[in-house]
Design a protein around this motif. Sequence first.
Motif, PDB file in Angstrom:
ATOM      1  N   ARG A 124       0.980  -1.106  -0.151  1.00  0.00           N
ATOM      2  CA  ARG A 124       0.381  -0.046   0.142  1.00  0.00           C
ATOM      3  C   ARG A 124       0.894   1.365   0.180  1.00  0.00           C
ATOM      4  NH1 ARG A 124      -3.422   1.849  -2.408  1.00  0.00           N
ATOM      5  NH2 ARG A 124      -4.737   0.062  -2.063  1.00  0.00           N
ATOM      6  N   ASN A 142      -5.351  -3.644   0.519  1.00  0.00           N
ATOM      7  CA  ASN A 142      -4.239  -3.383   1.043  1.00  0.00           C
ATOM      8  C   ASN A 142      -4.387  -2.092   1.833  1.00  0.00           C
ATOM      9  OD1 ASN A 142      -1.743  -5.083   0.360  1.00  0.00           O
ATOM     10  ND2 ASN A 142      -2.530  -4.908  -1.682  1.00  0.00           N
ATOM     11  N   GLU A 178      -9.852   1.892   1.972  1.00  0.00           N
ATOM     12  CA  GLU A 178      -8.702   1.836   0.862  1.00  0.00           C
ATOM     13  C   GLU A 178      -9.000   2.926  -0.264  1.00  0.00           C
ATOM     14  OE1 GLU A 178      -8.163  -1.899  -0.878  1.00  0.00           O
ATOM     15  OE2 GLU A 178      -6.267  -1.580  -1.511  1.00  0.00           O
TER      16      GLU A 178
END
Lengths: 356, 248
Positions: free
Chosen positions: A216, B99, B156
């Motif tokens: 990320r 993620n 996210e």
Amino acid sequence: MTPSRPSPAVGLSLLGFLATLALGLAILFGAPRTLDTFGLVQCTGFAALAMFGLSQGFVWGFAGVMSFGQAAFLGLGGYAYAVSVINLGDSTLPVLIAIVVPMLFAGLLGYFMFYGRISDAYIGVITLTVSVILFQLVNATSGSQYRIGAAELGGFNGIPAIPALNLPGHPDEPLDNDGLWYAAMGALVLAYVLLRAVLASRFGRVVVAIRENETRAQLIGYDPRLYKLLAFMIAAGVAGLAGCLYANWGGFISPTVFGLSMSAQVIIYVLVGGLGTLVGPMLGAVLIQWLIIAAGSQTVVDSNLGLGLVLVGFVLLVPQGLVPVVRGLLLRLIERRTPSRPAPEAGGALATERAR
Amino acid sequence: MSAPITPGAPLRPLIEARGVTMRFGGVAAVAGVDFTLGEVELRCLIGPNGAGKSTFFKILTGQLKPTEGTIRLRDTDITGAEPHAIARLGVGIKTQVPNVFNGLSVHENVFVAAGRRKSLARTRAIVDETLTRLGLTGIARSLVGQLAHGQRQWVEIATVLAQEPELILLDEPAAGMTHDEVHRTAALIREINRTHALIVVEHDMPFIRMIAKTVTVFNQGRILVEDSVDRVLADSRVRDVYLGKQAA
């Protein structure tokens, strides 16, 4: 800012920082007044190893880098100080060298590891191996041909009679026991405050974010390799300073500082004190060193066996380490005192702020 | 060749993939894909599992380096560039498996995403705006790891928006969401599309109908068809690949 009420954990964490700082300063100025010379010298050694624990706690707990050979930087710092102070006389520059040399070495090693995309487990293996290689290397420097300037490396016997720290510009007046204590403990408090500042900065937040999810972080636009490298170098600098203090403490350094047991010991400091905290590894260092001394001064059980049992007990009973457990208890206590409020999200504290 | 179909699309494409191929051993997950997306265009990618959609996304974001082919983002060749470098050029992605920074709070997740190379005041403004926009203000201090799957998806998406990208890739944004959340997601995507280009991978056909103008269908690593949503969903070949009727 978001108009959400501050979580008690955030306040507690700030409180924790101030409490730790106050405690550190109290120990700094209180110890010379209450302890005898022997006790003070012992505490100076504890301070040096607590600094070593701090370095491991930062790189492993916050940057998530499994550096299992942190002793390499401790040793490099100690040897860099010893060699340069013997050559230069005045200790001011050697202290800086003791910080910079391990940082540069970490920069080189880290560059190949992080930019070579070595996976976490192998970073542990490589760092551990590097510390063992350095151990063997320095071990093999017996004889007068192995010298750097005026300093003989001395192989397995190490370097004796290392000049102690002195006030800048006064190489003829080395610090006495009290002075060394103030230097070691003062440096420890300073290193703690600096690392806290690093973690509170934006750089520190990104370092922690990368620990949480490297993919990320990358997809947001941060280069994890660079951040890990810098964190690795900072930790190496702290370990180097610990090595410098360690060399000052005994006035002596030998290749054992690079040894496996040193690298293992510092991992134990962090596990006992609490991974993901800064104050935990320092407390862990003091506790373990104190236990080692206590175990050595009794004859009922074999000291290594006793120590081993204590460690196994810790891993089984308090796997998170001491500081997180105590903090959890404190949080629960606060929750119980404020029943009218909805249950505060204990985890809502800024992770970077959790570093006490 | 796949020229932009959207009427009035600008001449210069935002992203242009030419002959992109990704081989894993003997298997070509993506095989000679030509793909063009205009500025502020919204494109949906559909196709059965294993059609190469997510692999294509990974190539666009630099997580995979294509075996062959080139990708240009406006005037820059980004073929095989590092993911962080592509992200800095303005590509944001919500990945299929979320993620997120599980150990950080919602606020911190968005803060880290918003804060790259920006002043603190600007960062805070972006964080506030993004949290409000996605309705996350109430859980801003919660740990992301403790949230439900749908909420994590929104976190996210919030991090992706906070980095202020020009092209947004969403890999299955509606997966694991409740009916209500799906509708909110569709509304959000339409709103984002007023100013940003998007590519959305989804399996949920009603969801596709809610948002899509143009749809590209992937099958076995190739583009099967690319047309307006109504014509694609009426296409018998598309039905066949989804029902598995097409002979290998």
